[in-house]
Design a protein around this motif. Structure first.
Motif, PDB file in Angstrom:
ATOM      1  N   GLN A  96     -10.697   4.218   2.065  1.00  0.00           N
ATOM      2  CA  GLN A  96      -9.084   4.279   2.003  1.00  0.00           C
ATOM      3  C   GLN A  96      -8.611   3.212   2.822  1.00  0.00           C
ATOM      4  N   CYS A 147       0.053   9.186   4.480  1.00  0.00           N
ATOM      5  CA  CYS A 147      -1.267   8.590   4.016  1.00  0.00           C
ATOM      6  C   CYS A 147      -2.566   9.696   4.535  1.00  0.00           C
ATOM      7  N   GLN A 150      -6.776  10.439   4.713  1.00  0.00           N
ATOM      8  CA  GLN A 150      -7.896   9.562   5.165  1.00  0.00           C
ATOM      9  C   GLN A 150      -8.832   9.425   4.035  1.00  0.00           C
ATOM     10  N   ASP A 151      -8.712  10.142   3.086  1.00  0.00           N
ATOM     11  CA  ASP A 151      -9.854  10.282   2.125  1.00  0.00           C
ATOM     12  C   ASP A 151      -9.449   9.961   0.660  1.00  0.00           C
ATOM     13  N   ASP A 152      -8.352   9.260   0.481  1.00  0.00           N
ATOM     14  CA  ASP A 152      -8.084   8.952  -0.915  1.00  0.00           C
ATOM     15  C   ASP A 152      -8.233   7.362  -0.834  1.00  0.00           C
ATOM     16  N   ILE A 153      -7.765   6.726  -2.267  1.00  0.00           N
ATOM     17  CA  ILE A 153      -7.806   5.597  -2.541  1.00  0.00           C
ATOM     18  C   ILE A 153      -6.395   4.961  -3.077  1.00  0.00           C
ATOM     19  N   TRP A 154      -5.779   4.127  -2.655  1.00  0.00           N
ATOM     20  CA  TRP A 154      -4.345   3.751  -3.111  1.00  0.00           C
ATOM     21  C   TRP A 154      -4.750   2.319  -4.197  1.00  0.00           C
ATOM     22  N   CYS A 167       0.741  12.779   0.564  1.00  0.00           N
ATOM     23  CA  CYS A 167       0.286  11.516   0.469  1.00  0.00           C
ATOM     24  C   CYS A 167       1.001  10.700  -0.926  1.00  0.00           C
TER      25      CYS A 167
END
Length: 322
Positions: free
Chosen positions: A32, A104, A106-110, A176
């Motif tokens: 992330q 935001c 902590q475990d996603d990907i933007w 998010c």
């Protein structure tokens, strides 16, 4: 790190803060953070607070702060105090000022253009309406490990702008995906509810602000065993059986149970906002809901509460319940 930062908004002098609250996030946090520091927007900071992690999260944060000192800001890092997700995000909001804010996880990907895309929506709307509280949000993909489960969340649940407005009592958009302006932040702290930070902000924006959808998927939303929230958390058949039993045991008690959180939050709002205004938005107390005619109550529920993409029998049962 992305060295080709976009400078579309340099003349606007927009200051962007990405608010990230971490908790035992060592497993996915680095992915992330990598996506956050590689945004193509030209001027932003990632403001991070840890909520009392017991794993290596803080070590990861210190390492990234050392590598990206001008982008990453760590606050309250040594307190080791667990405030919970709502309290932690509220402290983040209170600790910084900006023109635009992003929640935001902590475990996603933007995607690298998430900030620039949503900020552009806010700019366009601010030029039309000035000081109005604004919240933009994006679509997202749901994935688990290397498998994309849902390419477009919004296509799956199939709602448009009118559907979003109708679901005023349901935070159908995960926090998010949010980007909101300074006036939306002021609105957040002006009123109190017991909803989580994103649900609270979403409700107030539906009452007093403008919500701007982007159909572009700008987040890869990760599914894993420790997701805090998510409609995938429970087996739908189990939910159906539980609801079926509750419905036939006591329809009135079931309705009261389902609406209890809603009712407690409406009562809080009734103490802060003119009651007649809330009634125009169909924010009714539970007693008022129960006093609606049979067909009015069904219509009210379908317009404002009916969950998305449930099985036909569960959907019919819930409508009958209300």
């Amino acid at each position: 790190m992305n060295n080709n930062k976009l400078e579309y908004y340099d003349d606007k002098n927009l200051d962007v803060k990405v608010l990230l609250s971490t908790y035992n996030g060592e497993l996915f946090l680095e992915e992330q953070l990598d996506s956050l520091v590689n945004q193509d927007y030209f001027s932003y900071k990632i403001v991070i607070r840890d909520d009392g992690s017991k794993d290596k999260t803080i070590d990861i944060l210190r390492n990234y702060k050392q590598k990206f000192p001008t982008i990453i800001e760590l606050i309250d890092l040594d307190s080791n105090i667990n405030l919970g997700v709502k309290g932690s995000f509220e402290l983040l909001m209170q600790s910084v000022d900006a023109d635009c804010y992003f929640f935001c996880d902590q475990d996603d990907i933007w995607e690298s253009d998430k900030i620039s895309n949503l900020v552009s929506l806010l700019i366009q709307e601010q030029e039309k309406h000035g000081d109005l509280p604004l919240l933009a949000f994006s679509d997202f993909r749901i994935f688990k490990e290397d498998e994309v489960i849902i390419k477009s969340y919004y296509k799956k649940i199939n709602f448009g702008t009118n559907d979003i407005k109708n679901k005023i009592f349901m935070c159908v958009i995960p926090g998010c995906c949010f980007c909101f302006n300074q006036n939306a932040k002021k609105l957040y702290f002006e009123y109190s509810t017991e909803y989580l930070h994103d649900g609270h902000l979403f409700l107030l924006m539906q009452l007093f602000g403008t919500v701007l959808p982007s159909r572009k998927a700008l987040i890869n939303y990760r599914l894993h065993a420790n997701n805090l929230v998510g409609y995938w958390k429970q087996n739908k058949m189990i939910l159906l059986i539980k609801d079926f039993v509750k419905f036939f045991r006591n329809k009135s008690a079931y309705r009261t149970s389902v609406l209890s959180d809603y009712d407690s939050n409406v009562r809080l709002l009734y103490d802060q906002i003119d009651n007649e205004f809330l009634r125009t938005k169909e924010l009714y107390l539970l007693s008022e809901v129960n006093n609606l005619s049979f067909f009015s109550r069904k219509k009210w529920y379908v317009n404002h509460f009916k969950p998305f993409k449930k099985g036909i029998f569960q959907g019919i049962m819930e409508i009958l319940t209300f």
